[in-house]
Design an enzyme around this catalytic site. Structure first.
Site, PDB file in Angstrom:
ATOM      1  N   PHE A   1      93.147   7.612  69.733  1.00 35.47           N
ATOM      2  CA  PHE A   1      93.193   8.894  69.024  1.00 35.47           C
ATOM      3  C   PHE A   1      93.233   9.972  70.084  1.00 35.47           C
ATOM      4  O   PHE A   1      92.355  10.053  70.941  1.00 35.47           O
ATOM      5  CB  PHE A   1      91.967   9.090  68.124  1.00 35.47           C
ATOM      6  CG  PHE A   1      91.966  10.442  67.446  1.00 35.47           C
ATOM      7  CD1 PHE A   1      92.733  10.656  66.331  1.00 35.47           C
ATOM      8  CD2 PHE A   1      91.231  11.486  67.957  1.00 35.47           C
ATOM      9  CE1 PHE A   1      92.770  11.900  65.719  1.00 35.47           C
ATOM     10  CE2 PHE A   1      91.252  12.731  67.363  1.00 35.47           C
ATOM     11  CZ  PHE A   1      92.016  12.936  66.237  1.00 35.47           C
ATOM     12  N   CYS A   2      94.253  10.795  70.046  1.00 37.88           N
ATOM     13  CA  CYS A   2      94.420  11.846  71.040  1.00 37.88           C
ATOM     14  C   CYS A   2      94.041  13.185  70.418  1.00 37.88           C
ATOM     15  O   CYS A   2      94.749  13.684  69.537  1.00 37.88           O
ATOM     16  CB  CYS A   2      95.862  11.886  71.535  1.00 37.88           C
ATOM     17  SG  CYS A   2      96.117  13.088  72.843  1.00 37.88           S
ATOM     18  N   PRO A   3      92.935  13.784  70.854  1.00 36.37           N
ATOM     19  CA  PRO A   3      92.550  15.070  70.266  1.00 36.37           C
ATOM     20  C   PRO A   3      93.537  16.180  70.603  1.00 36.37           C
ATOM     21  O   PRO A   3      93.663  17.144  69.863  1.00 36.37           O
ATOM     22  CB  PRO A   3      91.172  15.344  70.868  1.00 36.37           C
ATOM     23  CG  PRO A   3      91.076  14.465  72.060  1.00 36.37           C
ATOM     24  CD  PRO A   3      91.972  13.301  71.832  1.00 36.37           C
TER      25      PRO A   3
END
Length: 192
Positions: free
Chosen positions: A146-148
């Protein structure tokens, strides 16, 4: 306790990601502004240089933004919802040696190295190479992370855009670094 902290962290990541996307967009816009209005006018001497640098800058900027927005807007790829008949298969109870087992506890091998599992968090069938994303709260095909900064999970469908975004961003950073170095070298020669 740990489950509550995990939910709190996932909720925080969803809201912090919006701020990180806004920061990323504004940082890229600021670098573009500084490059076009401060650096390029100092080093451009003729029309050929103006055209070359403009084409390079516009190409990099458009590739950076197109791949960034494509990565954000493309869903990472999740398994389809299964019918009641298919879910009925997984919900059946098996009796082995007078003990009851749910099919959800087992992995079913389809071919050599290809098997289906059951995700207890989604309560759904998890195909091969799918992993559960706790931030999106669903399974994702070929989940990377998950890439913020992207406000999205990087998975099968948007991995290409993520890699292209990173490639063009690094190329743009090297290009701006080249312009800064060339500008500083030109100014230091001019001072002599």
């Amino acid at each position: 306790m740990i489950d509550g902290c995990s939910k709190c962290f996932n909720l925080m990541m969803r809201y912090v990601s919006i701020l990180l996307v806004a920061f990323c967009m504004s940082a890229i816009l600021y670098v573009i502004y500084v490059c076009i209005f401060n650096l390029l006018p100092c080093i451009l001497e003729n029309y050929f240089q103006i055209i070359c640098h403009s084409v390079i800058a516009i190409t990099l900027i458009s590739n950076i933004y197109c791949n960034y927005f494509s990565c954000i807007m493309t869903p990472p790829g999740s398994p389809i919802a299964y019918s009641d008949t298919e879910m009925g298969f997984w919900n059946k109870v098996l009796i082995v040696n007078n003990k009851e087992y749910s099919r959800k506890q087992f992995c079913y091998t389809i071919a050599n190295g290809v098997f289906f599992r059951f995700c207890k968090k989604c309560n759904a069938i998890k195909p091969p190479r799918a992993h559960h994303c706790s931030v999106l709260n669903r399974c994702v095909y070929e989940m990377d992370h998950f890439c913020p900064w992207m406000f999205n999970t990087i998975g099968k469908n948007n991995y290409k855009y993520f890699v292209l975004f990173l490639y063009h961003l690094c190329t743009g950073a090297l290009y701006v670094g080249y312009i800064v170095y060339f500008n500083l070298a030109k100014l230091s020669d001019h001072d002599r």
